[in-house]
Design a protein around this motif. Structure first.
Motif, PDB file in Angstrom:
ATOM      1  N   UNK A  19     -77.769  16.004   7.702  1.00 51.27           N
ATOM      2  CA  UNK A  19     -76.835  14.762   7.725  1.00 51.27           C
ATOM      3  C   UNK A  19     -75.702  15.131   8.554  1.00 51.27           C
ATOM      4  N   UNK A  20     -74.656  14.511   8.125  1.00 50.99           N
ATOM      5  CA  UNK A  20     -73.561  14.767   8.955  1.00 50.99           C
ATOM      6  C   UNK A  20     -72.729  15.955   7.961  1.00 50.99           C
ATOM      7  N   UNK A  21     -73.216  16.295   6.960  1.00 50.34           N
ATOM      8  CA  UNK A  21     -72.389  17.228   6.231  1.00 50.34           C
ATOM      9  C   UNK A  21     -72.617  18.659   6.683  1.00 50.34           C
ATOM     10  N   UNK A  22     -71.728  19.293   7.240  1.00 58.53           N
ATOM     11  CA  UNK A  22     -71.614  20.456   7.940  1.00 58.53           C
ATOM     12  C   UNK A  22     -72.166  21.591   6.984  1.00 58.53           C
ATOM     13  N   UNK A  23     -71.370  21.740   5.978  1.00 60.66           N
ATOM     14  CA  UNK A  23     -72.023  22.632   5.141  1.00 60.66           C
ATOM     15  C   UNK A  23     -73.284  22.670   4.608  1.00 60.66           C
ATOM     16  N   UNK A  24     -73.815  21.796   4.062  1.00 60.00           N
ATOM     17  CA  UNK A  24     -75.114  21.393   3.620  1.00 60.00           C
ATOM     18  C   UNK A  24     -76.137  21.729   4.835  1.00 60.00           C
ATOM     19  N   UNK A  25     -75.779  21.398   6.161  1.00 54.58           N
ATOM     20  CA  UNK A  25     -76.708  21.711   7.360  1.00 54.58           C
ATOM     21  C   UNK A  25     -76.700  23.010   7.250  1.00 54.58           C
ATOM     22  N   UNK A  26     -75.679  23.799   7.218  1.00 50.57           N
ATOM     23  CA  UNK A  26     -75.544  25.246   7.443  1.00 50.57           C
ATOM     24  C   UNK A  26     -76.426  25.896   6.505  1.00 50.57           C
ATOM     25  N   UNK A  27     -76.318  25.444   5.112  1.00 53.96           N
ATOM     26  CA  UNK A  27     -77.234  25.778   3.971  1.00 53.96           C
ATOM     27  C   UNK A  27     -78.743  25.749   4.387  1.00 53.96           C
ATOM     28  N   UNK A  28     -79.007  24.281   5.014  1.00 58.46           N
ATOM     29  CA  UNK A  28     -80.476  23.964   5.093  1.00 58.46           C
ATOM     30  C   UNK A  28     -81.042  24.953   6.172  1.00 58.46           C
ATOM     31  N   UNK A  29     -80.156  25.096   7.385  1.00 61.18           N
ATOM     32  CA  UNK A  29     -80.719  25.985   8.433  1.00 61.18           C
ATOM     33  C   UNK A  29     -80.905  27.404   8.099  1.00 61.18           C
ATOM     34  N   UNK A  30     -80.074  27.895   7.360  1.00 63.88           N
ATOM     35  CA  UNK A  30     -80.040  29.243   6.937  1.00 63.88           C
ATOM     36  C   UNK A  30     -81.320  29.349   6.089  1.00 63.88           C
ATOM     37  N   UNK A  31     -81.771  28.612   4.983  1.00 65.61           N
ATOM     38  CA  UNK A  31     -82.960  28.709   4.399  1.00 65.61           C
ATOM     39  C   UNK A  31     -83.925  28.305   5.143  1.00 65.61           C
ATOM     40  N   UNK A  32     -84.058  27.589   6.162  1.00 69.75           N
ATOM     41  CA  UNK A  32     -85.270  27.267   7.112  1.00 69.75           C
ATOM     42  C   UNK A  32     -85.568  28.511   7.949  1.00 69.75           C
ATOM     43  N   UNK A  33     -84.589  29.051   8.389  1.00 73.72           N
ATOM     44  CA  UNK A  33     -84.476  30.172   9.337  1.00 73.72           C
ATOM     45  C   UNK A  33     -85.280  31.453   8.462  1.00 73.72           C
TER      46      UNK A  33
END
Length: 230
Positions: A121-135
């Motif tokens: 979404x537009x929430x940068x912190x959550x996006x960072x956390x999701x990308x980290x888990x995805x990677x």
């Protein structure tokens, strides 16, 4: 003592520190994989999700372990939960306060607070956390995180178990998007995690496990920046 000797000593000290941290992280990963959930935990999940069989619940348990391992291997930096049903199990585990507190201390060296299940979404912190888990989950399952041919368990499980309010992912949604079929529910896409379209950046994507402090020896109790909260 000459400069060359000091350089050798400093290099050896650094090497020993790195090896100790890798060993410590390996011990903690083994603990997470072998951890026995409280006996009634799956029964609690079945009260929330009565459509789930015991075998389904055990698969959800595997998903939760994968999430915990991603947090550990990411250096205990901020993570976001991508699955609704795994989030349900995490909620139930946290309610076993003593068990969960003891688990976090042994697994991470500090308490891992709950973060709600989210999507990009537009929430940068959550996006960072999701990308980290995805990677990190892709890395664990030998999936190319930039061009995935399949999904890691944690991102596939809501669809696999037909979770009514679950987050449905596909490895690549370009074909669906090109069809422009408004009657089709557009799923979330694994390929989007390498894109900056959502927030103008890709923070968290491409993180390696070398950084951060997963050893519990820091002033923050070993949790680093990864302890999120509601």
């Amino acid at each position: 003592m000459n400069i060359a000797a000091l350089v050798v000593i400093a290099t050896l000290s650094l090497l020993l520190t790195v090896l100790w941290r890798l060993w410590r992280r390996s011990i903690r990963a083994d603990y997470i994989r072998a951890y026995t959930f409280p006996p009634a935990l799956y029964a609690k999940l079945q009260k929330r999700r009565p459509e789930l069989s015991l075998k389904d619940c055990q698969l959800v348990g595997r998903g939760l372990r994968q999430f915990f391992l991603a947090y550990l291997q990411g250096g205990c930096r901020y993570v976001s939960m991508p699955s609704q049903v795994v989030d349900d199990l995490w909620h139930e585990l946290i309610l076993y306060t003593r068990h969960y507190d003891a688990f976090c201390k042994k697994a991470f060296g500090g308490f891992l607070h709950h973060t709600p299940a989210v999507v990009l979404s537009k929430n940068r912190q959550n996006n960072t956390g999701l990308r980290r888990v995805w990677w990190l989950t892709c890395r664990e399952e030998n999936i190319d995180p930039r061009k995935p041919s399949r999904l890691p368990l944690l991102f596939a499980i809501d669809k696999k178990l037909n979770i009514e309010d679950g987050f449905i992912y596909m490895p690549d949604c370009r074909g669906i998007r090109r069809s422009n079929d408004s009657s089709t529910r557009i799923p979330y896409c694994g390929g989007d995690f390498s894109s900056s379209d959502f927030d103008g950046g890709t923070e968290g994507f491409g993180d390696w496990s070398d950084g951060g402090n997963a050893d519990g020896d820091g002033g923050d109790g070993g949790c680093g920046g990864g302890c999120g909260g509601d």
